[in-house]
Design an enzyme around this catalytic site. Structure first.
Site, short mmCIF file in Angstrom:
data_model
loop_
_atom_site.label_atom_id
_atom_site.label_comp_id
_atom_site.label_asym_id
_atom_site.label_seq_id
_atom_site.Cartn_x
_atom_site.Cartn_y
_atom_site.Cartn_z
N PHE A 7 -15.43 19.94 12.42
CA PHE A 7 -16.17 18.72 11.82
C PHE A 7 -17.17 18.05 12.92
O PHE A 7 -17.12 18.39 14.03
CB PHE A 7 -14.89 17.61 11.60
CG PHE A 7 -14.60 17.76 9.84
CD1 PHE A 7 -14.67 18.98 9.30
CD2 PHE A 7 -14.52 16.48 9.31
CE1 PHE A 7 -14.16 18.98 7.89
CE2 PHE A 7 -14.40 16.55 7.95
CZ PHE A 7 -14.50 17.51 7.21
N ARG A 18 -21.76 11.11 11.75
CA ARG A 18 -22.19 10.72 10.35
C ARG A 18 -23.02 9.71 10.59
O ARG A 18 -24.43 9.51 9.76
CB ARG A 18 -20.88 10.06 9.65
CG ARG A 18 -19.92 11.26 9.43
CD ARG A 18 -18.72 10.87 8.79
NE ARG A 18 -18.01 11.91 8.22
CZ ARG A 18 -16.84 11.70 7.63
NH1 ARG A 18 -16.33 10.41 7.31
NH2 ARG A 18 -16.15 12.93 7.47
N ARG A 76 -16.31 6.41 13.07
CA ARG A 76 -15.35 7.15 12.93
C ARG A 76 -15.79 8.96 13.06
O ARG A 76 -16.79 9.04 12.07
CB ARG A 76 -14.50 7.02 11.81
CG ARG A 76 -13.40 8.27 11.38
CD ARG A 76 -12.52 7.71 10.29
NE ARG A 76 -13.02 7.98 9.10
CZ ARG A 76 -12.95 8.86 8.23
NH1 ARG A 76 -12.38 9.96 8.87
NH2 ARG A 76 -13.60 8.86 7.06
N ALA A 121 -0.80 5.73 5.03
CA ALA A 121 -0.36 4.89 6.21
C ALA A 121 0.83 4.38 5.78
O ALA A 121 1.78 3.91 6.35
CB ALA A 121 -1.50 3.93 6.59
N GLY A 122 0.86 3.67 4.19
CA GLY A 122 1.76 2.82 3.99
C GLY A 122 3.30 3.44 3.77
O GLY A 122 4.33 3.15 4.30
N GLU A 132 -6.49 2.45 7.03
CA GLU A 132 -7.97 1.96 7.08
C GLU A 132 -7.94 0.38 6.93
O GLU A 132 -8.92 -0.41 7.48
CB GLU A 132 -8.75 2.55 5.92
CG GLU A 132 -10.18 2.46 5.94
CD GLU A 132 -10.82 3.32 5.04
OE1 GLU A 132 -10.30 4.09 4.33
OE2 GLU A 132 -11.87 2.89 4.63
N SER A 172 -9.28 10.19 10.37
CA SER A 172 -8.59 8.96 9.76
C SER A 172 -7.49 9.47 9.19
O SER A 172 -6.51 8.66 9.00
CB SER A 172 -9.68 8.69 8.45
OG SER A 172 -8.98 7.50 7.77
N LEU A 173 -7.48 10.71 8.34
CA LEU A 173 -6.17 10.88 7.94
C LEU A 173 -5.11 11.07 8.90
O LEU A 173 -3.87 10.63 8.76
CB LEU A 173 -6.27 12.57 7.38
CG LEU A 173 -6.79 12.58 5.81
CD1 LEU A 173 -6.85 13.89 5.35
CD2 LEU A 173 -6.36 11.61 4.70
N HIS A 189 -21.39 7.73 4.70
CA HIS A 189 -21.19 9.04 4.66
C HIS A 189 -22.56 9.81 4.50
O HIS A 189 -23.25 9.38 3.43
CB HIS A 189 -20.35 9.80 4.01
CG HIS A 189 -19.78 11.10 4.22
ND1 HIS A 189 -20.57 12.38 3.89
CD2 HIS A 189 -18.59 11.70 4.64
CE1 HIS A 189 -19.89 13.37 4.33
NE2 HIS A 189 -18.75 13.23 4.67
N ASP A 242 -8.68 -5.70 -0.42
CA ASP A 242 -7.90 -6.73 -0.58
C ASP A 242 -6.88 -7.14 0.79
O ASP A 242 -6.80 -8.51 0.90
CB ASP A 242 -6.73 -6.34 -1.83
CG ASP A 242 -7.37 -6.13 -3.11
OD1 ASP A 242 -8.46 -6.29 -3.13
OD2 ASP A 242 -6.63 -5.90 -3.91
N HIS A 257 -18.75 4.82 3.04
CA HIS A 257 -17.49 5.82 2.77
C HIS A 257 -16.41 5.31 3.55
O HIS A 257 -15.07 5.70 3.08
CB HIS A 257 -17.94 7.18 3.70
CG HIS A 257 -17.04 8.32 3.79
ND1 HIS A 257 -16.55 8.93 2.45
CD2 HIS A 257 -16.21 8.81 4.81
CE1 HIS A 257 -15.56 9.91 2.75
NE2 HIS A 257 -15.51 9.73 4.11
N GLN A 260 -18.98 2.56 7.86
CA GLN A 260 -19.56 3.96 7.93
C GLN A 260 -20.03 4.31 6.65
O GLN A 260 -19.86 4.06 5.64
CB GLN A 260 -18.35 5.03 8.21
CG GLN A 260 -18.93 6.47 8.18
CD GLN A 260 -17.77 7.19 8.91
OE1 GLN A 260 -17.04 7.85 8.33
NE2 GLN A 260 -18.02 7.57 9.93
N LEU A 309 -18.10 12.18 -3.16
CA LEU A 309 -18.41 12.78 -1.72
C LEU A 309 -18.40 14.27 -1.76
O LEU A 309 -17.71 15.13 -2.59
CB LEU A 309 -16.92 12.44 -0.90
CG LEU A 309 -17.08 13.02 0.40
CD1 LEU A 309 -18.12 12.13 1.30
CD2 LEU A 309 -15.55 12.97 1.20
N GLU A 362 -17.86 16.65 4.51
CA GLU A 362 -18.25 17.33 5.92
C GLU A 362 -18.11 18.84 5.90
O GLU A 362 -18.60 19.55 6.65
CB GLU A 362 -17.69 16.45 6.89
CG GLU A 362 -18.49 16.53 8.21
CD GLU A 362 -18.31 15.49 9.20
OE1 GLU A 362 -18.73 14.43 8.76
OE2 GLU A 362 -17.90 15.65 10.37
N GLY A 399 0.89 -1.17 0.14
CA GLY A 399 0.06 -0.14 -0.04
C GLY A 399 0.86 1.33 0.03
O GLY A 399 1.71 1.24 0.74
#
Ligand SMILES: Cc1cc2nc3c(=O)[nH]c(=O)nc-3n(C[C@H](O)[C@H](O)[C@H](O)COP(=O)(O)OP(=O)(O)OC[C@H]3O[C@@H](n4cnc5c(N)ncnc54)[C@H](O)[C@@H]3O)c2cc1C
Length: 566
Positions: free
Chosen positions: A119, A279, A380, A16-17, A369, A385-386, A235, A214, A344, A233, A245, A248, A12
């Site tokens: 948010f 959400r 969430r 995150a990766g 994620e 998440s970011l 959205h 995957d 979402h 989740q 999207l 928000e 990934g």
């Protein structure tokens, strides 16, 4: 088969990766990053609204990291591991500053300090942003940073098929270059799954087409568990009808939801937080309005931005404005944007602890994620998440480096297992007749949307399980039309479907098993939260066609569960 050897493999190339790879590499280890798309095309680049952070000199004077943890825990309906939420809040300011120093140009206030917006579910505004293209800005800055490190090799447009293990120990992964379709065994002592989400399981989703889950399925097939897989989740504001999207951020900047009578209907459902309730609550409210005849023909409600003014909309919410105009023909400065809920984000994920380590398989890690730490619990909060990808991407990278210090022994050669992975992939797509894989895919996405969606009950979940099992059976004799041996995207799409089918059965069974409503998991037949029986994590394994479920306690530090009202 060709073999390549690394200390660690990161699957990934999203936030995150890349953050995990960065940490492993700066600790002196050799890393490969395998990604089925060029890293900057990962879904992280689509993140719009922002990244939550408590920054002492620049947050509301009444705010503090404890409030941020509390909001996250309450937002997650108390299924959040509280030590994880505290770590997320504590490290948030530092990680945003690092990203800034690496080149992310956050929006500013007139006095030069980093700007901030509200948010959903936040007691004080904490979301930092780059217009409404925050993910793109973060991912490009991070990619530029890691591209300068000598000991990271990138394998872009390489598709990971399956993990290779020797009993309880991970020894590598088989991946295929998508262009030449040449399979390679990547040998490594540690693997980080940073494969992102799974929105394509649902007929309506804001996610990229590559989000096919995957990583969850590779982990399941290797014998690792998913934590809380029933929590998906939805959205509240996806553009009608394309499901793009509408961030928000729009409501954070003051947009309001209205029904066909022009009523601000969130007054009925969340009298205090209104349009900025979490959400799950806003999504259910929209569906209730539509079901009770207060939606617009076709099934949507309006998101009204007009009072914000043209200049403000075009500067702060440029993407929302452009998307509404290009894809729905609506000028948001003049009319409300048509919106409805869509899948979402996935709160469930590969079961890992606070360091990103899985306890079923030695050497398996996950971040972003793909992982469930769990910081999001049953729901969430937007912009967390970011933050999670970067904070826990870094924690995981550090944990891998530590793991590599003490795991120096070499593994056995496992040629048979490696060959079998490639054979299985080809076998899966070799039928000449039967059903086309696309037909199974469409059916699966509709079943998940109709029966494992925003509202759930026993009858529909049982029906979904039976239908998914039929689709799993049908997939054994499915075919792909394209037989070419170069860049056969249909072949890879079919392998993605295999992953989606493995994940779908785990989600549906786990949703049937949890007999309560909590966060995004709403059972009309069990509408109350039931802390006496269900304040615990679901831990699900896939053994053949059977989903085996056990539990883990939720880690509590200082917040006792209380009613979740907004
Ligand atoms: C439209 C949209 C807007 C969002 N806005 C926000 C926001 O404003 N704030 C916020 O906090 N969150 C937001 N989110 C959520 C957030 O963007 C994601 O949860 C997060 O970016 C995921 O990052 P990741 O690194 O875990 O995975 P991703 O960025 O999705 O990366 C996954 C990587 O895995 C690779 N991969 C997957 N399968 C394979 C395979 N089989 N072989 C090889 N490689 C593979 C892919 O190529 C990709 O590089 C948004 C999400 C969406 C969909």
């Amino acid at each position: 088969m060709e073999k390549l050897s690394y200390d660690a493999i990161v699957i990934g190339g999203g936030l995150a990766g890349l953050m995990a790879a960065h940490e492993i590499a700066v600790n002196g280890y050799k890393v490969a990053v395998i990604s089925k798309v060029f890293p900057t095309r990962s879904h992280s680049s689509s993140a719009e609204g922002g990244i939550a952070a408590y920054i002492e000199e620049n947050s509301d004077p009444n705010d503090n990291p404890d409030y941020m943890s509390y909001d996250t825990i309450k937002g997650g309906d108390y299924l959040v591991d509280q030590d994880a939420a505290e770590l997320l809040s504590m490290r948030s300011g530092e990680i945003v500053r690092i990203m800034e120093s690496w080149g992310t140009l956050f929006n500013r206030q007139p006095d030069g300090r980093v700007a901030v917006r509200y948010f959903g579910g936040q007691t004080y505004p904490r979301t930092r942003f780059v217009g409404d293209k925050t993910g793109m800005a973060l991912l490009h800055a991070l990619f530029q940073r890691v591209s300068g490190l000598d000991n990271i090799d990138f394998y872009n447009e390489w598709f990971s098929l399956d993990l290779v293990r020797d009993d309880k120990r991970i020894v590598g992964v088989v991946a295929m270059e998508m262009k030449s379709m040449n399979p390679v065994f990547f040998k490594a002592k540690a693997i980080v799954m940073a494969t992102g989400g799974m929105g394509m399981l649902y007929a309506h989703s804001t996610n990229a087409y590559i989000n096919t889950g995957d990583g969850y399925s590779m982990a399941l097939r290797a014998g690792a568990a998913l934590k809380d897989p029933e929590f998906v989740q939805f959205h509240p504001t996806a553009l009608y009808p394309s499901d793009i999207l509408i961030s928000e951020a729009a409501r954070g900047e003051g947009a309001i939801l209205i029904n066909n009578k022009g009523e601000r209907f969130m007054q009925r459902y969340a009298p205090k937080k209104l349009d900025l309730a979490p959400r799950d609550i806003v999504s259910r409210s929209i569906i209730t309005e539509i079901r009770e005849g207060r939606g617009f023909p076709g099934g949507y409600v309006g998101l009204d931005l007009r009072h914000l003014g043209e200049e403000y909309i075009k500067e702060r919410l440029a993407l929302a404005y452009e998307a509404a105009l290009s894809f729905s023909g609506v000028d948001a400065t003049k009319e409300p944007i048509p919106v409805r809920p869509a899948q979402h984000y996935y709160m469930g994920g590969i079961d890992v602890d606070i360091t990103g380590m899985n306890s079923d398989l030695i050497g398996l890690f996950a971040a972003g994620e793909a992982a469930c730490v769990s910081v999001h619990g049953a729901n969430r909060l937007g912009s967390n998440s970011l933050l999670e990808t970067l904070v826990f991407g870094r924690e995981t990278g550090r944990a891998v480096a530590k793991f590599l210090e003490s795991h120096t022994e070499d593994s056995n050669s496992l040629d048979n297992e490696v060959d079998k992975i490639v054979d299985d992939a080809y076998k899966y797509t070799k039928s000449e007749s039967g059903v086309h894989f696309g037909e199974i895919l469409n059916k699966l996405r509709n079943v998940m949307w109709d029966e494992v969606g925003i509202y759930r009950d026993e009858d529909h979940l049982k029906d979904a399980i039976s239908q998914i099992n039929q689709l799993r059976e049908m997939s054994k004799t499915m075919y792909v039309t394209d037989k070419s041996k170069t860049y056969n995207t249909e072949f890879f799409n079919a392998l993605e479907l295999r992953n989606m089918l493995d994940l779908a059965i785990v989600i549906a069974q786990s949703a049937l098993n949890r007999k309560e409503s909590r966060g995004a998991h709403f059972r009309t037949d069990y509408p109350q939260r039931d802390d006496d029986n269900w304040l615990k994590h679901t831990i699900s394994y896939l053994k053949g066609n059977t989903v085996e479920i056990t539990y883990k306690p939720v880690r509590m530090t200082k917040w006792k569960p209380e009613p979740r009202v907004y």
